[in-house]
Write a protein that holds these residues in place. Structure first.
Motif, mmCIF file in Angstrom:
data_model
loop_
_atom_site.group_PDB
_atom_site.id
_atom_site.type_symbol
_atom_site.label_atom_id
_atom_site.label_comp_id
_atom_site.label_asym_id
_atom_site.label_seq_id
_atom_site.Cartn_x
_atom_site.Cartn_y
_atom_site.Cartn_z
ATOM 1 N N ASP A 443 0.814 -1.212 0.000
ATOM 2 C CA ASP A 443 0.000 0.000 0.000
ATOM 3 C C ASP A 443 0.849 1.264 0.000
ATOM 4 O OD1 ASP A 443 -2.284 -1.538 0.082
ATOM 5 O OD2 ASP A 443 -2.392 -1.516 2.284
ATOM 6 N N THR A 444 2.139 1.103 0.284
ATOM 7 C CA THR A 444 3.032 2.260 0.370
ATOM 8 C C THR A 444 3.857 2.419 -0.899
ATOM 9 O OG1 THR A 444 3.210 1.898 2.754
ATOM 10 C CG2 THR A 444 4.857 3.349 1.753
ATOM 11 N N MET A 445 4.357 1.305 -1.435
ATOM 12 C CA MET A 445 5.182 1.356 -2.642
ATOM 13 C C MET A 445 5.245 -0.005 -3.302
ATOM 14 S SD MET A 445 8.938 1.560 -0.807
ATOM 15 C CE MET A 445 9.741 2.017 -2.325
ATOM 16 N N ASP A 446 5.552 0.019 -4.599
ATOM 17 C CA ASP A 446 5.741 -1.207 -5.363
ATOM 18 C C ASP A 446 7.232 -1.338 -5.638
ATOM 19 O OD1 ASP A 446 5.348 -3.468 -6.808
ATOM 20 O OD2 ASP A 446 4.788 -2.447 -8.665
ATOM 21 N N ILE A 447 7.848 -2.419 -5.210
ATOM 22 C CA ILE A 447 9.307 -2.556 -5.302
ATOM 23 C C ILE A 447 9.689 -3.809 -6.071
ATOM 24 C CG2 ILE A 447 9.486 -3.776 -3.101
ATOM 25 C CD1 ILE A 447 12.188 -2.372 -2.699
ATOM 26 N N GLU A 448 10.772 -3.697 -6.841
ATOM 27 C CA GLU A 448 11.310 -4.832 -7.589
ATOM 28 C C GLU A 448 12.784 -4.984 -7.237
ATOM 29 O OE1 GLU A 448 11.084 -8.114 -9.929
ATOM 30 O OE2 GLU A 448 9.408 -6.735 -9.609
ATOM 31 N N LEU A 449 13.186 -6.191 -6.839
ATOM 32 C CA LEU A 449 14.593 -6.461 -6.499
ATOM 33 C C LEU A 449 15.337 -6.799 -7.786
ATOM 34 C CD1 LEU A 449 16.642 -6.748 -4.185
ATOM 35 C CD2 LEU A 449 16.015 -9.153 -4.027
ATOM 36 N N GLU A 450 16.244 -5.921 -8.209
ATOM 37 C CA GLU A 450 16.941 -6.105 -9.487
ATOM 38 C C GLU A 450 18.285 -6.820 -9.334
ATOM 39 O OE1 GLU A 450 17.279 -2.704 -11.932
ATOM 40 O OE2 GLU A 450 15.104 -2.355 -12.005
ATOM 41 N N GLU A 451 18.925 -6.621 -8.202
ATOM 42 C CA GLU A 451 20.233 -7.256 -8.004
ATOM 43 C C GLU A 451 20.399 -7.616 -6.540
ATOM 44 O OE1 GLU A 451 24.962 -6.135 -8.520
ATOM 45 O OE2 GLU A 451 23.504 -5.262 -9.924
ATOM 46 N N TYR A 452 20.961 -8.799 -6.298
ATOM 47 C CA TYR A 452 21.176 -9.281 -4.923
ATOM 48 C C TYR A 452 22.546 -9.941 -4.862
ATOM 49 C CZ TYR A 452 20.686 -12.258 -0.752
ATOM 50 O OH TYR A 452 20.875 -12.884 0.454
ATOM 51 N N ASN A 453 23.401 -9.451 -3.991
ATOM 52 C CA ASN A 453 24.742 -10.033 -3.820
ATOM 53 C C ASN A 453 24.981 -10.331 -2.353
ATOM 54 O OD1 ASN A 453 26.088 -9.776 -6.563
ATOM 55 N ND2 ASN A 453 25.354 -7.676 -6.246
ATOM 56 N N LEU A 454 25.453 -11.538 -2.079
ATOM 57 C CA LEU A 454 25.747 -11.973 -0.716
ATOM 58 C C LEU A 454 27.212 -12.378 -0.628
ATOM 59 C CD1 LEU A 454 25.051 -13.079 2.164
ATOM 60 C CD2 LEU A 454 24.415 -15.226 1.040
ATOM 61 N N GLU A 455 27.883 -11.920 0.427
ATOM 62 C CA GLU A 455 29.287 -12.286 0.626
ATOM 63 C C GLU A 455 29.561 -12.484 2.099
ATOM 64 O OE1 GLU A 455 33.804 -10.572 -0.267
ATOM 65 O OE2 GLU A 455 32.047 -9.572 -1.114
ATOM 66 N N ALA A 456 30.298 -13.557 2.426
ATOM 67 C CA ALA A 456 30.762 -13.768 3.800
ATOM 68 C C ALA A 456 32.048 -12.976 3.967
ATOM 69 C CB ALA A 456 30.994 -15.242 4.069
ATOM 70 N N ILE A 457 32.087 -12.090 4.964
ATOM 71 C CA ILE A 457 33.242 -11.207 5.132
ATOM 72 C C ILE A 457 34.493 -11.998 5.465
ATOM 73 C CG2 ILE A 457 34.162 -9.208 6.373
ATOM 74 C CD1 ILE A 457 31.715 -8.594 4.691
ATOM 75 N N THR A 458 34.379 -12.924 6.417
ATOM 76 C CA THR A 458 35.515 -13.747 6.823
ATOM 77 C C THR A 458 35.072 -15.200 6.839
ATOM 78 O OG1 THR A 458 34.902 -13.355 9.134
ATOM 79 C CG2 THR A 458 36.603 -11.948 8.211
ATOM 80 N N GLY A 459 36.019 -16.099 7.040
ATOM 81 C CA GLY A 459 35.690 -17.511 7.121
ATOM 82 C C GLY A 459 35.057 -17.860 8.455
ATOM 83 N N GLY A 460 34.544 -19.067 8.547
ATOM 84 C CA GLY A 460 33.978 -19.535 9.812
ATOM 85 C C GLY A 460 32.470 -19.438 9.831
#
Length: 509
Positions: A443-460
């Motif tokens: 009801d507030t806005m219509d949104i589309e996710l165009e790009e998604y990137n996930l990265e683990a900063i460090t190991g573990g």
């Protein structure tokens, strides 16, 4: 009033010259599980030579043809350090030293009752005869000879002195006192070495093992009592728990005794790192001088002192050994430490941003997370890029999953001061949560996710997840969003909400 250096030297019988005899390539290689190739030995020998050690024991030539070849190749390098080979009290072992083209032999025979009766099955007279004949044979062939009475510290004192007396008569150039199973204490060391030094005129060397963690302390005591040479290994490697540590001995002599051995100590850390990599024996983080934490600080009180004057909480500077100082982030971190870190990475935060990052670091530390510099950079960049106003605020998130049911996410948001909650399914927990967010904001806005990137900063498994997204609205506006969190789903939703808040502010502007 006497200065501290004068006080330190009282009652010390320091030799005019102290030699460093490194046995990393021989005793160090006897560390369980360690086997070095010829090329690896050459790398270590070269670094030891560049460091400036006096003598390098390159191996035990009689043990294999490969050991002879290895010694020959190291000899061909033309190093300044004197190269030494180990030999039992056998003529054939001395011949192997000659075949290896070495000029210095370190020969030994067991002298304690345990070695005489159970290993060698020899009488005292046979021990003395074998030792003396081998020294004579080596001297006849032009070698410098260092003689070790193996297990000297468990040998009857009178017999030990008799053995040393006979090998000196045979021509020995150095007497070595091995604490083969590391049973000495500093008080016993003082009494033993003082007795030997007072009885003989040739240089006394010591080879102490670390079974009770006293190898370095005992070696220092021996030097105080007149020993002029110390056997050491890089990182304290060696049989069982190892030998006297090269870096610990050298830096203690330099910093605490004021004795400069003429070594380029700035090479110690790189040497330690190389040996650790080639042998596969990693150093504990709290290893003196070369450990990862040797110059690491987290406590706010300590860091504040270090930033003003490093001597407040460091006995020597890391630069002296080629190491670096680390300001570690965690629950004990103070504001000064964080400001120093941010300055190091040229990250400029306002006061509000700074304390948000500061509280996040504290929170992660309280949860048991070790916060790395990469974690800090990600958190700070996220804060820098976050929307300054947040019409949409995350109030709650829960995920339920099962083996035979689709993941379900229950999300609660506050939108312009009004709380809304819904549940939605998806192909995975992140998809389910995003579906729930879309439903709440429709009801507030219509949104589309165009790009998604996930990265683990460090190991573990406790690594921070950094999520970067690009979202667009129905008017074609685009915005980035970023978040870091230990929970991947939460990081994902917070990144999307960050981009949504920016889009909403653009639309309303």
């Amino acid at each position: 009033m006497q200065d501290i250096e004068t006080l330190k030297r009282q009652n010390m019988n320091l030799s005019d010259k102290i030699y460093i005899f490194d046995t990393t390539l021989r005793d160090g290689e006897q560390t369980p599980g360690v086997a070095l190739t010829v090329d690896e030995k050459i790398q270590i020998a070269t670094k030891l030579n560049n460091l400036g050690v006096d003598k390098i024991e390159v191996g035990f030539p009689a043990s294999s043809h490969g050991e002879i070849k290895s010694a020959q190749k190291i000899k061909s390098l033309g190093l300044k350090s004197t190269l030494v080979g180990l030999a039992r009290s056998l003529d054939c072992d001395v011949d192997a030293i000659l075949d290896a083209d070495l000029d210095y032999v370190h020969t030994f025979i067991g002298t304690s009752p345990l070695h005489r009766d159970y290993k060698l099955k020899m009488s005292k007279s046979e021990i003395i005869e074998n030792a003396s004949k081998t020294v004579e044979y080596a001297k006849d062939h032009g070698l410098t000879v260092e003689f070790s009475a193996e297990d000297a510290t468990r040998t009857e004192r009178g017999f030990l002195l008799d053995v040393y007396s006979e090998v000196i008569s045979a021509g020995a150039d150095f007497l070595d006192v091995p604490d083969t199973v590391g049973v000495l204490t500093p008080i016993l060391t003082r009494e033993l070495i003082t007795d030997i030094v007072n009885n003989f005129k040739i240089p006394v060397s010591v080879h102490f093992h670390n079974d009770f963690g006293l190898a370095t302390a005992n070696t220092l005591t021996a030097i105080e009592c007149g020993a002029s040479q110390a056997h050491v290994t890089v990182n304290g490697l060696g049989e069982r728990t190892g030998n006297c540590s090269l870096e610990e001995l050298v830096m203690t002599l330099k910093a605490s005794y004021g004795i400069d051995l003429g070594l380029d100590t700035t090479r110690l850390y790189s040497l330690s790192t190389l040996v650790g990599r080639l042998t596969g024996v990693k150093m504990p983080v709290n290893k003196p001088i070369v450990g990862a934490n040797a110059f690491a600080h987290e406590s706010g009180i300590h860091v504040h002192g270090i930033l003003n004057n490093s001597s407040t909480y460091e006995p020597i500077s890391p630069e002296m050994v080629g190491h670096t100082r680390k300001i570690v982030l965690g629950k004990h971190t103070g504001a000064n430490a964080l400001k120093s870190k941010l300055k190091e990475y040229h990250i400029d935060l306002n006061e509000d941003q700074f304390y948000k990052v500061f509280n996040e670091i504290k929170s992660l530390g309280d949860s048991g997370k070790a916060v790395t510099d990469d974690d800090l950079i990600a958190i700070a960049i996220t804060e820098l890029g976050s929307a300054r106003e947040t019409p949409i605020i995350m109030k709650g998130l829960s995920i339920s999953m099962g083996a035979s049911v689709s993941p379900t996410a229950t999300v609660k948001l506050e939108i312009d001061g009004v709380e809304k909650e819904t549940a939605h399914t998806g192909v995975g927990p992140i998809d389910a949560a995003l579906n729930a967010v879309r439903e709440l904001v429709q009801d507030t806005m219509d949104i589309e996710l165009e790009e998604y990137n996930l990265e683990a900063i460090t190991g573990g498994t406790d690594a921070l997840a950094e999520v970067f997204v690009i979202s667009s609205d129905s008017d074609g506006n685009k915005s980035t969003g970023r978040s870091t969190n230990q929970d991947i789903v939460m990081a994902s939703i917070l990144a999307v909400l960050d981009s949504m808040n920016k889009l909403l502010l653009i639309k309303r502007a």
